[in-house]
Every structure is written in C-alpha cells, then in structure tokens.
Design an enzyme around this catalytic site. Structure first.
Site, mmCIF file in Angstrom:
data_model
loop_
_atom_site.group_PDB
_atom_site.id
_atom_site.type_symbol
_atom_site.label_atom_id
_atom_site.label_comp_id
_atom_site.label_asym_id
_atom_site.label_seq_id
_atom_site.Cartn_x
_atom_site.Cartn_y
_atom_site.Cartn_z
ATOM 1 N N LYS A 80 0.825 -1.077 0.039
ATOM 2 C CA LYS A 80 0.083 0.122 0.059
ATOM 3 C C LYS A 80 0.912 1.227 -0.248
ATOM 4 O O LYS A 80 2.178 1.326 0.565
ATOM 5 C CB LYS A 80 -1.137 -0.115 1.049
ATOM 6 C CG LYS A 80 -2.045 1.013 1.451
ATOM 7 C CD LYS A 80 -2.694 0.934 2.552
ATOM 8 C CE LYS A 80 -3.817 1.694 2.891
ATOM 9 N NZ LYS A 80 -4.791 1.449 4.237
ATOM 10 N N SER A 154 -9.503 1.552 3.533
ATOM 11 C CA SER A 154 -8.742 2.279 2.804
ATOM 12 C C SER A 154 -7.666 1.342 1.857
ATOM 13 O O SER A 154 -7.033 2.036 0.811
ATOM 14 C CB SER A 154 -7.828 3.407 3.332
ATOM 15 O OG SER A 154 -7.099 2.773 4.406
ATOM 16 N N SER A 178 -9.666 -1.102 7.564
ATOM 17 C CA SER A 178 -8.931 -0.623 6.288
ATOM 18 C C SER A 178 -8.575 -1.780 5.641
ATOM 19 O O SER A 178 -8.333 -1.968 4.396
ATOM 20 C CB SER A 178 -8.183 0.512 6.380
ATOM 21 O OG SER A 178 -8.731 1.639 6.608
#
Length: 455
Positions: A80, A154, A178
């Site tokens: 990420k 996220s 997330s």
C-alpha cells in the site's frame, strides 16, 4: 491452486528449482499489465526494479543453493502507498510527500529478507481516512466484481490486486477496518493483527495504536506465511507483543480443535441493522462452521461503546500524520479539516482516550465469555457505489462512511485480532464474515479459515 498464483506454492517451487523468481515475477507483471485499467489498483508498477531484484535472487540461489531461499522466495508482493520503500515516494494516497524514502520500513525489510519481490504499490485514499477506494491524487479504485461498486478501503488497491489474482499477497494497514472492509467487498481474506504484532517502524506508532500493518491474501496458508515473516517488533515500537506460541504456518496445517464461537446477533453500533443479503450469507457461513465441527451459538452481546476513544485517537492521529509529511499545505481539503480538528485535542485528552480504550479492550474480552472466537458481519450491507464520496463535504463524507466501520472500528480501539473471510456471494457481490480472537490468538483465526477453505 496454480504455482504461479499461490504464494506458498511459488516459494516451494523456487526453493525446489522448478521455478525461477524471474519467471514468477514476470508472470505477476503480465497479470498486472492485463488488469482492466479502470480498476486502478496500482499506483506504481516496478517493472524494471522487480525484474532486477528477481534476477539477483536467482543468481544467489544458483550460487549458494536452496538454503539461501527464504520462506517467500520469489513471491510477488504489492504494498500500500503508506509503506516506505527505499527510492520511492510514500504518497500516503495524496500530495503531502514529494521526496523518495531513504530506507525501507521494517516490514518491507522483513519481506525482502524472506525473498519476496515487490512488484508494485497500491491505491488508497489520502491518509487512509475513508473506507473507500476514492483518491483525488491517484484516481478511484474500483471493485473487480462490479466496477460500479466500491472495493472498500482504505487498503482498496491491495484488495483488488489480490482479488484479481495479480499478486498472491498485498500489504495494507487497518485503522478502523481498512484491511477487513476491502477484503469483504472484494471476496478475499484481510487480517488486522493484534496491536503490537507487526512493527510500525520507522514510526513508533500509527494513529496512537489505532492503525497497524497487515496483509490481504486469497488463502489462509498464504496469510500464515506472510504473518510469520512480518511479525515482530523493533526498538522504536511503542506497542509490543510477545512472539506467538507456534508459527502461524503450523496453525493452518494442524487440525483445529472444536472451538466455541459466539455469533453476535446485534451489530456493535446501537441502532444499526444487518441487511437481508448479509444476514443470509452469515447464516450460510454459520452452517459451514457447524459442519466443520465447531460449536456456534447465538447471543446478544453487550458491546462496549468505542466511539469517543476512536474519534479522539483518529483525529489526533490524523494531525500527527500531517506533521510527518513534507507538504502539509498540499493536503486535500477534507484531510485538512480532520487535521485541524486533531490540533484542537490536547495531550491530556489523548491520554484519557487511551485509558478509555483499555476499558473497551476489557469489555471486548468480557464479551467472549467462554467462547474462543466472536463472529459478526464485516460489513452490514453490500459494497456501496464506487464514487459515493465524490463532491461531498467533510461532514457528509464522514457520516456516509460511518456504517462501513460500525462493526470493525471497535477492534482497532480494543487491539484484538480480527479476520474478514469470504462468507458467500449475494446479488453478484461478496459478503465477508468477521472472526475475532482474544489478544495474540491470530493462530485460531487462521486455523478456522484454513479449515473452511478445505471444505
């Protein structure tokens, strides 16, 4: 599962000389390049760097032999946009940074030592502040099951990268759901480890302990393999945890004992309701657990209320994150609003919120009663629209995001490990079930997930 898509299979084949790291990485890069571009899972694909690193690993193996191969030898991995990778900008999903990181973060160092090859970086909203795949900087990430739907967030790009088979393992972070929310929305596994299980170095903590690093995979054995690699602490870590009693990879290969599992009949947030499609999937998932031999009982849970410590630590954490970027003036307006709110919270209030979080932890522990695991839906409804937060004000976006985190954020406050596993499909979209274990017992979560995968 094909050796070129399963992390454990790839590593075994590389160690045995049946597959080169170069071939495994080339196949992953081909899959990434073949992804529908509108899904927008990747912000950066490391074509040259990944091939170069794979070639170096192959040369080492040829020179030294299989004893030089780590547990993730040749495995393509994505990370990420909040992971520091030396020589690359850690964008955090926005424009706050412009200079390349000088060094790998601790988790990336552990991955490299294990032989994993980083093939790309994945999409996220700025600072991971919303449970969606919408990014004003990188563009929106879409759900591969239906590109009109959100992939959750996220860690949106990481979930899409795994769900589409681009990579077997993608790293993300979880500060309110997330990892678990996008795993549910995309039909894969997402594990939020126990607070302190995985190092946040070079940071001492992230969002005052609300957020932590973890992974998304398609199988429990891949999750166990990556958790064996990334678990552990560094000197800088504020939150620390003793090593597990057994390797996670051993947990998924052993026959699990009969577990007591408490199915919560009520959502965490008072007044919230589970929609019929999710409720049907949960009934099917509960039946699967019983067929696997577990004792699943329903009960209404007296959930502790996590709202105030969560909001306090969330906004104070957003302010702390803004102080760590090079260009806080470049943050998105909604991010700026959250940061300003965080700046109004004095340190004594943060300390009080941390004490309150300890009481929430105790309340969650009490909720287990005699059970080994808790069970509840990851999301109360099917994934929402792919662009639902576009054009919304800060307040409207926050309110619209609340239902998505209503069953997940409590475990960020309490620090308990929680795993979202596929529970079924409804209306063509995946539904995730959330299994929660006592502190430090990720092994039980992974053992159950592995058992269900074989049934």
């Amino acid at each position: 599962m094909d050796e070129l898509t399963d992390a454990v299979g790839i590593a075994r084949a590389v160690r045995a000389g049946r597959l080169t790291a170069g071939a495994a990485v080339a196949a992953a890069l081909d899959r990434i390049d073949a992804l529908a571009p509108e899904l927008n899972a990747f912000t950066l694909v490391r074509h040259e760097a990944a091939r170069r690193e794979a070639a170096a690993l192959d040369r080492l193996l040829n020179a030294v032999g299989p004893e030089a191969a780590g547990p993730l030898a040749g495995v393509p991995v994505a990370v990420k946009e909040e992971y520091d990778v030396a020589g690359e900008v850690t964008t955090l999903g926005g424009r706050g940074n412009s200079s390349a990181a000088r060094a790998d973060c601790a988790v990336v160092r552990r991955l490299r030592r294990a032989g994993a090859i980083l093939v790309g970086r994945t999409n996220m909203p700025e600072f991971g502040q919303f449970p969606v795949g919408e990014s004003a900087f990188h563009g929106d990430c879409l759900n591969p099951w239906d590109n009109e739907r959100s992939p959750g967030g996220s860690s949106a790009g990481s979930a899409v990268a795994v769900a589409t088979g681009a990579v077997p393992i993608a790293l993300g972070a979880d500060g309110g759901g997330s990892l678990r929310i996008p795993a549910s929305a995309c039909g894969v596994l997402g594990l939020k480890p126990t607070r302190g299980r995985v190092s946040s170095a070079p940071l001492s903590e992230h969002w005052f302990g609300l957020a932590g690093f973890g992974a998304i995979t398609r199988t429990a054995r891949d999750m166990a393999a990556v958790m064996d690699v990334i678990s552990g602490n560094e000197a800088v870590d504020r939150w620390r945890l003793d090593s597990p009693e057994r390797r996670f990879s051993d947990a998924v290969t052993a026959r699990p004992r009969r577990l007591r599992i408490l199915l919560a009949t009520n959502p965490v947030m008072p007044g919230a309701r589970t929609t019929p499609p999710v409720a049907r999937a949960m009934r099917d998932f509960t039946a699967a657990l019983r067929r696997a031999g577990h004792d699943v009982r329903q009960a209404r849970v007296a959930w502790p209320v996590p709202t105030m410590p969560f909001l306090t630590l969330y906004f104070a954490g957003m302010r702390a994150e803004a102080q760590q970027v090079e260009h806080p003036d470049r943050l998105e307006p909604r991010t700026g609003t959250s940061v300003r709110l965080g700046s109004l919270i004095p340190q004594p209030v943060v300390r009080a919120a941390l004490r309150h979080a300890e009481r929430v932890r105790d309340g969650v522990e009490a909720a287990f009663g005699r059970a080994d695991l808790l069970l509840l839906p990851t999301l109360l409804d099917l994934p929402g629209g792919a662009h639902d937060l576009h054009g919304r004000s800060w307040l409207s976006a926050m309110l619209a995001s609340t239902p998505a985190v209503s069953n997940t954020a409590i475990f960020n406050v309490s620090g308990h490990p929680a795993l979202s596993v596929p529970a079924g499909v409804s209306h063509g979209l995946p539904v995730g079930a959330q299994l929660v274990a006592r502190t430090g017992r990720e092994d039980l979560l992974l053992a159950v997930a592995a058992q269900l995968h074989t049934h």
